[in-house]
Design a protein around this motif. Structure first.
Motif, short mmCIF file in Angstrom:
data_model
loop_
_atom_site.label_atom_id
_atom_site.label_comp_id
_atom_site.label_asym_id
_atom_site.label_seq_id
_atom_site.Cartn_x
_atom_site.Cartn_y
_atom_site.Cartn_z
N LEU A 1 9.64 10.91 -20.38
CA LEU A 1 9.45 11.99 -19.41
C LEU A 1 7.98 12.09 -19.00
O LEU A 1 7.67 12.21 -17.81
N VAL A 2 7.09 12.04 -19.98
CA VAL A 2 5.65 12.15 -19.68
C VAL A 2 5.19 10.97 -18.83
O VAL A 2 4.53 11.14 -17.80
N VAL A 3 5.57 9.76 -19.23
CA VAL A 3 5.10 8.59 -18.49
C VAL A 3 5.77 8.52 -17.11
O VAL A 3 5.14 8.13 -16.12
N GLY A 4 7.02 8.95 -17.01
CA GLY A 4 7.70 8.97 -15.72
C GLY A 4 7.07 9.99 -14.78
O GLY A 4 6.74 9.67 -13.63
N ALA A 5 6.87 11.21 -15.28
CA ALA A 5 6.32 12.26 -14.42
C ALA A 5 4.88 11.96 -14.02
O ALA A 5 4.48 12.15 -12.86
N THR A 6 4.07 11.43 -14.96
CA THR A 6 2.69 11.09 -14.60
C THR A 6 2.67 9.87 -13.67
O THR A 6 1.75 9.72 -12.87
N GLY A 7 3.70 9.03 -13.75
CA GLY A 7 3.82 7.91 -12.82
C GLY A 7 4.05 8.41 -11.40
O GLY A 7 3.43 7.93 -10.46
N VAL A 8 4.91 9.40 -11.26
CA VAL A 8 5.13 10.02 -9.94
C VAL A 8 3.81 10.55 -9.42
O VAL A 8 3.40 10.31 -8.28
N MET A 9 3.11 11.26 -10.29
CA MET A 9 1.83 11.88 -9.92
C MET A 9 0.83 10.82 -9.44
O MET A 9 0.17 10.98 -8.42
N ASN A 10 0.74 9.71 -10.20
CA ASN A 10 -0.20 8.65 -9.83
C ASN A 10 0.13 8.03 -8.48
O ASN A 10 -0.77 7.66 -7.73
N GLU A 11 1.42 7.92 -8.17
CA GLU A 11 1.81 7.34 -6.88
C GLU A 11 1.48 8.29 -5.73
O GLU A 11 1.52 7.90 -4.57
N LEU A 12 1.17 9.54 -6.05
CA LEU A 12 0.83 10.49 -4.99
C LEU A 12 -0.68 10.58 -4.75
O LEU A 12 -1.15 11.41 -3.97
N SER A 13 -1.45 9.72 -5.44
CA SER A 13 -2.90 9.88 -5.36
C SER A 13 -3.43 9.72 -3.94
O SER A 13 -4.32 10.47 -3.53
N THR A 14 -2.89 8.78 -3.17
CA THR A 14 -3.39 8.59 -1.80
C THR A 14 -3.18 9.85 -0.96
O THR A 14 -4.14 10.37 -0.38
N PRO A 15 -1.94 10.39 -0.87
CA PRO A 15 -1.79 11.63 -0.09
C PRO A 15 -2.56 12.81 -0.66
O PRO A 15 -3.06 13.64 0.12
N LEU A 16 -2.71 12.89 -1.98
CA LEU A 16 -3.45 14.03 -2.55
C LEU A 16 -4.93 13.98 -2.17
O LEU A 16 -5.53 15.00 -1.83
N PHE A 17 -5.51 12.77 -2.24
CA PHE A 17 -6.91 12.65 -1.83
C PHE A 17 -7.07 12.92 -0.33
O PHE A 17 -8.05 13.52 0.10
N ALA A 18 -6.09 12.47 0.45
CA ALA A 18 -6.13 12.72 1.90
C ALA A 18 -6.08 14.22 2.18
O ALA A 18 -6.81 14.73 3.02
N LEU A 19 -5.23 14.91 1.43
CA LEU A 19 -5.11 16.37 1.60
C LEU A 19 -6.45 17.04 1.31
O LEU A 19 -6.90 17.91 2.06
N TRP A 20 -7.09 16.60 0.23
CA TRP A 20 -8.38 17.17 -0.15
C TRP A 20 -9.43 16.92 0.95
O TRP A 20 -10.18 17.81 1.33
N GLN A 21 -9.42 15.69 1.48
CA GLN A 21 -10.38 15.35 2.53
C GLN A 21 -10.15 16.19 3.78
O GLN A 21 -11.10 16.59 4.45
N GLN A 22 -8.86 16.45 4.08
CA GLN A 22 -8.54 17.19 5.29
C GLN A 22 -8.84 18.68 5.16
O GLN A 22 -8.95 19.38 6.15
N THR A 23 -8.92 19.17 3.93
CA THR A 23 -9.13 20.61 3.74
C THR A 23 -10.53 20.91 3.21
O THR A 23 -11.46 21.09 3.99
N ASP A 24 -10.70 20.88 1.89
CA ASP A 24 -11.97 21.25 1.27
C ASP A 24 -13.16 20.42 1.78
O ASP A 24 -14.19 20.96 2.14
N VAL A 25 -12.97 19.10 1.79
CA VAL A 25 -14.08 18.23 2.16
C VAL A 25 -14.48 18.47 3.62
O VAL A 25 -15.66 18.53 3.95
N LYS A 26 -13.48 18.64 4.45
CA LYS A 26 -13.74 18.86 5.86
C LYS A 26 -14.58 20.13 6.08
O LYS A 26 -15.56 20.12 6.83
N ASP B 1 0.80 -1.24 0.00
CA ASP B 1 0.00 0.00 0.00
C ASP B 1 0.83 1.29 0.00
O ASP B 1 1.78 1.40 -0.76
N LEU B 2 0.45 2.20 0.89
CA LEU B 2 1.03 3.54 0.84
C LEU B 2 2.57 3.58 0.88
O LEU B 2 3.18 4.26 0.05
N PRO B 3 3.23 2.86 1.80
CA PRO B 3 4.71 2.93 1.79
C PRO B 3 5.28 2.48 0.44
O PRO B 3 6.24 3.08 -0.06
#
Lengths: 396, 64
Positions: A211-236, A148-150
């Motif tokens: 470059l595109v697939v590498g950078a978007t791969g980094v982005m995809n791996e950040l989806s869990t923290p990004l959604f958590a950030l959204w939940q902690q701010t806007d959604v809250k 998972d996340l780690p």
């Protein structure tokens, strides 16, 4: 022009960033190959068959599916429903309870219905009780190494190193190619030189794609923290005014089908693809959460959440997504290559294979270089001990 | 010839084709994402075939 000391620095950056990530990147590229054809493989391993009905047959009421699901699994909760727009099917995801779903997501399972007749097409055991499919294993090796996340953050940082390796490789390309025409492969000299030329050639030729697939791969791996950030701010802050209230138990909820129609009216031109029940950890405790999408290639990847009050059944809000989640959504197709039919997928796979050749040739160049260096060192040591026939001058 | 001119010529010599390949690749990636009609998908397929074909051509057939 690049000064020689800064060239040396870029060389070291290229060497170390690639050395650290190459093994993992090879794993990612190899597992990515079948993942490009994930839909085709799924369809081939487990073909779905449907009764033929007129194209304008209306969709079954979601309330009927909810009742049927509760009857199949009494005492369990419905977590969400998901309508596939490629096939006339609706998945109803269930869990023993929301508390259990939060603690052990693998206790979830689904019932698959025909979206027109409401007939049960498939039921599954929970993920914990089911053997992992080939695609599950490929996906885990590709995204989180089963932890998972780690694992996501780890492979995300490997992808970041990969991006760094590409950038530093591009910087080095200039000085390396100063006196050579594009595409020069000096095949008639040492095998190391041939592979160096091939490494440079292939690396620079597919640079934009990697470059595109590498950078978007980094982005995809950040989806869990990004959604958590959204939940902690806007959604809250969105849900703050509901604090202290509670949604009724699932059997006493207002009609899901009516709530769906309310949500659809709120987002004209969009299609609602999923409904998340109140209490689901990935939803709101006080609302039905609907995800709606647009109809074009791009907008069908941009999801808009619509909240419908779980007590009154009235529309609460059409939520505006923050920029970082929009960026994540756009980065998905650019990583998966699933937005231009089968030909695009085949090209994606070919570019992936070329990337594998670049990775392996890079590794080979490093090993070959080490070998020459250690052979040279061995000869120097031999000369130093006086048991070598070669004149020392030839070593320099 | 003055040195800046020849440096610029060197840069052009090295980077024209790589930059062209990068631009074609990006056009391909975006045309399938932003274009709706089949024509845009075809543009993407042809554009992405360019780096693939370039790789194969130079790596396999063109030897110097």
């Amino acid at each position: 022009m690049i000064a020689s000391h800064s060239l040396k620095r870029w060389y070291l950056i290229h060497k170390w960033s690639s050395l650290i990530c190459t093994g993992f990147l090879l794993l990612i590229c190899l597992t990515g190959l079948p993942l490009v054809f994930r839909d085709e493989i799924d369809q081939w391993l487990q073909p779905h068959h449907y009764v033929t009905l007129p194209a304008d047959t209306p969709q079954v009421s979601l309330d009927r599916l909810a009742t049927a699901s509760h009857r199949l699994y009494p005492g369990e909760v419905i977590a969400s429903m998901f309508a596939d727009d490629d096939e006339p099917q609706i998945y109803v995801w269930m869990a023993p309870s929301f508390a259990q779903m939060r603690a052990q997501p693998e206790t979830m399972h689904f019932v698959r219905f025909d979206a027109r007749t409401g007939e049960v097409l498939e039921t599954t055991k929970s993920a914990a009780e089911q053997p992992k499919t080939f695609i599950d294993i490929m996906l885990a090796l590709h995204t989180d190494l089963f932890v998972d996340l780690p694992g996501e953050l780890f492979l995300g940082s490997m992808a970041l190193l990969f991006v760094l390796a590409i950038v530093s490789g591009v910087v080095l390309y200039g000085p390396f190619m100063k006196k050579l025409a594009f595409g020069t492969v000096r095949a008639d000299r040492s095998s190391r030189l041939k592979w160096l030329d091939l490494h440079n050639l292939l690396g620079i030729t597919v640079m934009a794609w990697t470059l595109v697939v590498g950078a978007t791969g980094v982005m995809n791996e950040l989806s869990t923290p990004l959604f958590a950030l959204w939940q902690q701010t806007d959604v809250k802050s969105l849900l703050a005014s509901y604090q202290g209230t509670s949604a009724p138990p699932q059997i006493a909820l207002p009609s899901l089908q009516t709530a769906l129609e309310t949500a659809s009216h709120a987002v004209p031109g969009m299609t609602v693809t999923s409904a998340v029940y109140p209490g689901n950890p990935f939803g709101s405790p006080y609302h039905y959460l609907f995800w709606a999408k647009g109809s074009s290639t791009l907008t069908s990847r941009l999801l808009t959440p619509v909240l419908v009050d779980a007590r009154s059944g009235r529309l609460s809000a059409v939520v505006k997504m923050p920029w970082y989640l929009r960026a994540l959504e756009v980065s998905r197709p650019l990583h998966f290559g699933d937005y231009g039919g089968l030909p695009l997928k085949i090209l994606w796979a070919l570019l992936d294979v070329i990337t594998i050749v670049i990775l392996i040739s890079g590794l080979y160049l490093w090993i070959a270089r080490r070998k020459t260096q250690s052979a040279r060192l061995a000869r120097i040591i031999a000369v130093h001990h006086g048991d070598d026939q070669q004149p020392a001058a030839s070593l320099v | 010839m003055n040195p800046t001119r020849s440096a610029a010529r060197g840069l052009r010599h090295t980077w024209t084709i790589p930059l062209l390949l990068a631009v074609i690749t990006m056009l391909g990636l975006l045309s399938a994402l932003l274009g709706e009609q089949l024509g845009w998908k075809v543009v993407a397929w042809v554009a992405l075939m360019v780096p693939v074909a370039t790789s194969i051509w130079y790596a396999r057939w063109k030897r110097t």
